[in-house]
Scaffold this active site. Sequence first.
Site, short mmCIF file in Angstrom:
data_model
loop_
_atom_site.label_atom_id
_atom_site.label_comp_id
_atom_site.label_asym_id
_atom_site.label_seq_id
_atom_site.Cartn_x
_atom_site.Cartn_y
_atom_site.Cartn_z
N ARG A 44 0.82 -1.22 0.00
CA ARG A 44 0.00 0.00 0.00
C ARG A 44 0.85 1.27 0.00
NH1 ARG A 44 -2.01 -2.86 4.18
NH2 ARG A 44 -1.29 -1.27 5.65
N CYS A 134 10.33 -0.98 24.60
CA CYS A 134 10.68 0.40 24.92
C CYS A 134 10.81 0.65 26.42
CB CYS A 134 9.66 1.36 24.30
SG CYS A 134 7.95 0.92 24.62
N HIS A 247 8.26 7.99 27.46
CA HIS A 247 7.70 7.16 28.52
C HIS A 247 8.33 7.51 29.87
CE1 HIS A 247 5.72 5.02 25.47
NE2 HIS A 247 6.32 3.84 25.53
#
Length: 342
Positions: A44, A134, A247
């Site tokens: 795509r 992460c 974070h």
Amino acid sequence: MNPSENNLKIGIVGATGAVGQELIRLLHERSFPYSVLVPLASGRSAGKTLSSGDKSWIVKEARPEAFDDLDVAIFSAGGAITKELAPQAAGRNCIVVDNSSAFRMEDDVPLVVPEINGNVLEKSRSNIVANPNCTTAITLMALYPLHREFGLTRIIASTYQAVSGSGAEAIEELRLQAKAILDGGEYPPQVYPNQIAFNLLPQVDVFLDDGYTKEEMKMLHEGRKIMGLPNLQVSCTCIRVPVFRAHSISATAQFERKPCIETARKAISAFPGAELRDDPANGVYPMPLDYSEKYDCGVGRIRYDAALENALALWVVGDQLWKGAALNAIQICEALRKYGRI
């Protein structure tokens, strides 16, 4: 392949996503040597143009033959795509650095935070290297230097994870949802199961039978593997917060030996990739706004834990898209070059 020092051919799988775009940016910012950069994505996205500075590239479809002439490919795609394509790339003598969880716990696949265990790449012959989750990477940037001083035995953590961890669509959902609500309207959740704007979601990833989520268990399993601590005990609660980027983790760390706060501060200050920001009386502590688009992870609020013996409580903040993903992956590539793997 045996590329010359400045003749590396590098591919990025998932190049059109949030982490993929940061990978392209950081490759240039860190002057990573390459002669060819090939952005790869789904069919795509094939044909799209990606740019960084005065350079641009046409996205190609990620197919097995795309790896034939590459020396290294950084994967930042979904686990299903990675499981299909990474082994085929590795079989074509292309080193794979993978951001997904697909191969992290495989015994023969190194799971690497370069500042902590990058030396495992010197002896490993695996053509796949895994990037950790992460929150694991960011948390260990604070806890590993303390482990070296005091001997880590237990982690109790709550994570406060920015929407960047869910990709570009989640960042856009928070922006549009917050704007709609402030304007007196509504914006139904699409990326998340519940409203994220002005809210906290105590769910990151899917729930397991024991009530923990897959994300929460990554801190246990990955932490043990990266630090070589098979008996490390971990209890973690992961929370999605309405923050765009970076974070945060509140952690209690228990040790074999009685910790010293001053020694802890010195250890963190001296550790590459960690930055001590610990003067709470003057409002100095790590915050997501300060650690977005920053290499280092900030550590502060260091104090003796009031409930556990031989324990410290602390606060860690790091950029999920950088140290939690793209930066760590590029640092792995830099370590692979150092040890002559690419």
